[in-house]
Motif scaffolding. Sequence first.
Motif, short mmCIF file in Angstrom:
data_model
loop_
_atom_site.label_atom_id
_atom_site.label_comp_id
_atom_site.label_asym_id
_atom_site.label_seq_id
_atom_site.Cartn_x
_atom_site.Cartn_y
_atom_site.Cartn_z
N VAL A 1 45.74 12.93 68.61
CA VAL A 1 45.71 13.59 67.31
C VAL A 1 44.53 13.01 66.52
O VAL A 1 44.61 11.93 65.97
CB VAL A 1 47.04 13.43 66.54
CG1 VAL A 1 48.10 14.31 67.15
CG2 VAL A 1 47.52 11.99 66.53
N TYR A 2 43.45 13.71 66.56
CA TYR A 2 42.20 13.38 65.87
C TYR A 2 41.36 12.32 66.60
O TYR A 2 40.18 12.16 66.32
CB TYR A 2 42.48 12.90 64.43
CG TYR A 2 41.31 13.11 63.48
CD1 TYR A 2 41.25 14.25 62.70
CD2 TYR A 2 40.26 12.20 63.39
CE1 TYR A 2 40.19 14.47 61.84
CE2 TYR A 2 39.19 12.42 62.54
CZ TYR A 2 39.16 13.56 61.76
OH TYR A 2 38.11 13.78 60.92
N GLY B 1 47.11 18.02 66.96
CA GLY B 1 47.54 17.84 65.58
C GLY B 1 46.57 17.01 64.76
O GLY B 1 45.88 16.12 65.28
N ALA B 2 46.53 17.28 63.46
CA ALA B 2 45.79 16.49 62.47
C ALA B 2 44.28 16.57 62.63
O ALA B 2 43.56 15.79 62.01
CB ALA B 2 46.24 15.03 62.50
N TYR B 3 43.78 17.49 63.44
CA TYR B 3 42.33 17.70 63.51
C TYR B 3 41.82 18.49 62.32
O TYR B 3 40.61 18.61 62.13
CB TYR B 3 41.96 18.43 64.80
CG TYR B 3 41.82 17.52 66.00
CD1 TYR B 3 40.58 17.01 66.37
CD2 TYR B 3 42.92 17.16 66.77
CE1 TYR B 3 40.44 16.17 67.47
CE2 TYR B 3 42.80 16.33 67.87
CZ TYR B 3 41.55 15.84 68.21
OH TYR B 3 41.42 15.01 69.30
N HIS C 1 50.56 20.53 68.54
CA HIS C 1 50.97 20.03 67.24
C HIS C 1 50.25 20.87 66.20
O HIS C 1 49.08 20.64 65.96
CB HIS C 1 50.56 18.56 67.19
CG HIS C 1 50.88 17.76 65.99
ND1 HIS C 1 50.69 18.16 64.69
CD2 HIS C 1 51.35 16.49 65.89
CE1 HIS C 1 51.03 17.20 63.86
NE2 HIS C 1 51.43 16.17 64.56
N ASP D 1 50.62 19.51 55.76
CA ASP D 1 50.94 18.45 56.72
C ASP D 1 50.17 18.64 58.03
O ASP D 1 50.48 19.53 58.83
CB ASP D 1 52.44 18.46 56.99
CG ASP D 1 52.89 17.32 57.89
OD1 ASP D 1 52.06 16.48 58.25
OD2 ASP D 1 54.09 17.28 58.23
N CYS D 2 49.16 17.80 58.23
CA CYS D 2 48.48 17.67 59.53
C CYS D 2 48.09 19.00 60.18
O CYS D 2 48.52 19.30 61.30
CB CYS D 2 49.33 16.87 60.50
SG CYS D 2 49.58 15.15 60.02
N ASN E 1 41.25 19.29 52.60
CA ASN E 1 42.31 18.41 53.10
C ASN E 1 41.72 17.16 53.73
O ASN E 1 40.54 17.12 54.10
CB ASN E 1 43.23 19.16 54.07
CG ASN E 1 42.54 19.54 55.36
OD1 ASN E 1 42.29 18.69 56.20
ND2 ASN E 1 42.21 20.82 55.49
N PHE F 1 41.96 15.78 56.50
CA PHE F 1 41.53 15.82 57.89
C PHE F 1 40.18 16.52 58.05
O PHE F 1 39.31 16.05 58.76
CB PHE F 1 42.61 16.49 58.74
CG PHE F 1 43.95 15.87 58.57
CD1 PHE F 1 44.25 14.66 59.17
CD2 PHE F 1 44.92 16.47 57.78
CE1 PHE F 1 45.48 14.06 58.99
CE2 PHE F 1 46.15 15.88 57.60
CZ PHE F 1 46.44 14.67 58.20
#
Length: 937
Positions: free
Chosen positions: A349-350, A401-403, A430, A440-441, A916, A918
Motif C-alpha cells: 500500500v503505497y 490501497g492508499a496510492y 484495497h 479513507d485511503c 488528499n 496520498f
Amino acid sequence: MGQTKNSLYPLFWQHGEKEEELREEIGKMQEGGIGGFIVESRPHPDYLSYGWWRDLEVILSEAERRQMEVWIFDDGAYPSGLGGGKVKALYPEACKRYIAKRQIDAQGPLPGASFQIAPWLEEGEALYRVIAGKRAGGREALEEGSLVDLTQAVTAGRLYWDIPAGDWRVFLLVVTRNGGEEWTKDYVNPISYEAVGRFIDVVYEEHYRRFGDRFGKTVKGFFVDEPRFGSTATYERVLGTDGHVYPWSEEVPGLLEEELGERWACLLPLLWSRENALGRDVQYAYMNVVSRLFARDFTGQIREWCGRHGVKVIGHVVEDNGVHARIGFGPGHYFRSMEGFDAAGLDVVYQVWPEHKDGFFTSPFGYLDAEFFYWGISKMASSAAHIDPAKNGVTMCEIFGAYGWQEGLKLMKWLTDHVCVRGINMLVPHAFSPKYPDPDCPPHFYAKGKNPQWRYFRRWADYANRVCTLLRDGTHRATAAVLYHAEAEWGGGYQPFEKVVRALAEAQIDCDVLPGDCLTGIACSAQGNEEMGGAVEGCAKAPTGCTDATGERARLADVAAVAGSEGIYQVKVAEGRLWVNREAYQAILIPYAECLPQELLEALDLAARGGVSVVFMDGYPEHVYYAAGRHAVQTALDENPLVEACGLAQAADWMKGHGFADIQVRDYCPDLRFLHYEREGGSVYFFTNESKWNTVDTRVTLREDGRLAFYDAMEDVRYPLLEEIGIDGADGTVTFRLVLEPYQSVFVVPEAAGEAGGFAEMGAAGETGALNRAELSGKSGERPIPLVDEAFVAARREKRLEGAWRISVLPGEYEALNGLTEITNISAADILPEYSGRICYETSFELESGAGPGEAGTEAVLDLGQVYEISDVELNGRFVGNKICPPHLYRLECRPGRNELRIIVTNTFAKEKMGNVFDRAMPQEPSGLLGPVRLYL
C-alpha cells in the motif's frame, strides 16, 4: 489447468450502509470480474452488536445468491487484536504487558545502603527483578561476572544492600502496560496463549455462534491484519538500545531459562546493552523466545481454532522497513509469524512504485526503505508459501490501497506484474467502499460509479485472474536459496536478505528466501530422522549464569518446539540439491552475518557435504551464539570444499559461473524479471519489463526440449515465439528473441497449451474460452503485435497524424475545447487542470485510392505513443479495442480513401479529487493523448 480461477478478494468496507447499497456494491464487484471479498468494519458503528450482525446477514445472503466467497476481517479496525474494544472491557488482564528498565547509579563501598524502589513504580506496574552490576571503569559496559540478583533484598518498597567497592548500576526491571505503542496499548497480548484465547472468544466464537452453518461454505475464513508486538511506535527500533520496553508475558521467563540457564534473570539488563559482548547472545535468546511465542500463541492458536471450525485464516503482519524481523511494529520473525496462516501474506500500500528501487523516499506512512519494498517484501512472502506444504504455494497480497486517486489501472497493471512475477498469486484489492465520497485511503474502484476508470476495471480483473491462475497449482522453480537474516540481526552486524535477492534478480537468477528454522531441518534429516524437518537436537555453548558465561549445556529439543518451526518443513539434501517441500536449490547464499546460531551453521556444513554449494556474502560469521571464542563449526566450514565466501557484487557471476542459472539472457537487462513455474503439462515462464522508459530487447535461452509459444494474458491471445533461433536437441534448450516495451509482460508456454497436457481453456474469470492460436500479424513471418521494434517500423511506411485534431471532453456527449487542435497535456494550468474523465480526439487520414480489401495499404498498425492513461480506438465508426496501459498499439483494417479515427482517453480521478494526503505526496502525471501518433502502413 482448467478454467480461470478467481484470485481476487477485495476489501469491502462497512460503515452501516443501507441494505440496498450493500447489495449494489456486491453486484458491482461481481460485474467487475471478482468472485469473492473480505468484509471489513472500516469502521462499522455497531461492530459485534446488532447492527453488525444485521448487515453481515445481508452481505452473506447476497454472496450466497451470487455464489461468491466471503472472508471476515477479524476486528473492528486494523490492526487485529482489539476485539472491537471488548478485550480490555471484559478481560483487562489479557492486554499487552512489557518489561521496562529503570536504573540507579551508585558508588561503593557503602555498607548499610538503601534505595527507594516504590517511587519508581507507576500505577498498575509490578517490580519483577532488581539486578546490580559493576560498571567497567565507570563506563556503560558491565563486568558480566559481577551481575547479581538483589530482588530478595527488597522490603516494603526499599532495597537494602551493602554496596561493594566500585561503580555500580542497580537495574529495576518492571512489568508494565506503559511505554509501548499507544495506539495498540489496549490490544491483546500476542505472546500469552491464555490472553489470545480471550480475543478468540470475543471475535471468532461470536461469529461462529451466529453464522456457523455457513462456515466452510459461503464463509471461507477470517482475515488477520497487521498483528504486532506494539512495543514501540516505529519500524526502526533495534535491540540493545535504551529508551524502550520489551514484550513480556507469563510464558517468557521459563523459556529464557531454557535458553540461558538457571540464572538467566541476571542477564536481563543486557537486553538494553550494546557494550557487552554477551549482550548479543542474550538478545538473540530473547528474540528467539518471543518470536516463537508470537507464532504459537497468536497466529498459531487462531489457525488451530479455524481448522477445528472448518475455515481457513489468511492475512499478514507488518513487514515495512525490515520490521518483520523486529519487535515494535513487527512480529519478531516473518516466517514464524506466517506459520499460523493458510496462505503466506503481505501488503503493498503505497510502498512500491516504478523506478523506486534504491534508498529511502518520503510517503504518507513515513520514510520508506525502497530497496526492501522493491526487492524484498514480495519475494520473502512467496518464499514462505513455496516452502510450507500447508500453504499449497498460495501467497496473498493486500494491494493498491492508499496510492490515492492517481493510481489508475495502468499502475495497477504494473503492480500486478511486479508482485506476480515474484510469486504472488492471490490479490486483495484495497478497496470497495459503498460510502461516497470516502477520504479513507483511496482509490475506491467503483465509488458509486464516479471513478472514470471503473468501466475498464473488468479488463484489469480478467488479466489479473489469468496471471494468478497460471501461477497456481504447480511448483515454483529457482536455483538459489537466500538465508533470511532475522537471527543475524538480533545479535550483531548483518546484511538484509533483499540485497542478495536484488543482486540475483537483476541478472535473471531467481531465488527463495529461507529461514534458519527451515535449514536446521537438514541436521535432523542427516541424523536419520525419517520425518524430514523437526526440532534440532545437539549441543551448544550457552551462558549458565552471571558468573560464568562460557559453560557447556545441552540444548533442549522442546525449546525449538515452542512453535514447532522446524517441524513444518520437509527438508533433505539429495542429488547435490537442497530440497524444501517441492523446491530444489543448487546453492545457499548467506547474507553477511556477524553472528549466527550453531545449529544453523552445522546444517549448512551438512548441506555442503551433501553437494550443495554454500556461499557466504562478504565474509564468514565472526561469532557463534552462546560460544566463547572460536567454535568447532567455524573450523568445519573453513575446511569444507563446497563452502566459500564471495563478494555481494560478484554473487550473480558466481552463480552463472557454476552453472546455477535457470535461464540464459544474452544482454544485461536489469529491468527484466522472470518466474519459472511448473504445471501439469509443462513449464510456464512469466516475463515482465519493470521499466517505465526502457525497452527490453534480448535473446533468452530456456532449458526446454519442446516447442513453445508466447501467451499474452491481457489480450488472452497466444502467438508463436519471436524470431525463434531454434531448438537444440543436444542440450535440450530453446532460444528466442524477447522484446518487451515498458509496462509489458508475456508468458512463454508449451505450444500445445489449450489442447492437451493439462493446459486447458483460458478465459475471463469464472468462464472458459480456448487459447487463441492465431497469429496476430495475419501473415506468415510478420512480427505480431504487441512486439514492435525498429525492424518492424523500418519495413513499413510511417504516417504521422499531426494537427487538425477535434478535441472534446465530457459531460455532454463531448464538449469541444475551443481553439485546441493539437494534442497536448489537457491538465496544463491554462486548459483543464482539475478535469477527470474522458477526452475525445477525432481526426481523419487518407489512404491511396485503388487499394481494395486485402491489398497492400489496407492494414496498418496504430501507435498512440504516450497516453495518460487508458485508450479506446474507433475506426470508421467501428470499435477497435482499448488498452489500460502501454504500449498503446492497435492493428487497423483501413479502407482506401478517407478514414475517420476516434481516440478516447480516460485519465484518473486525481485531477478532480485533489488535495488528499496520498495524492499530494507524489508527482501527478499529465492527462490525455500526448503521442506522437503514428500509422505504420
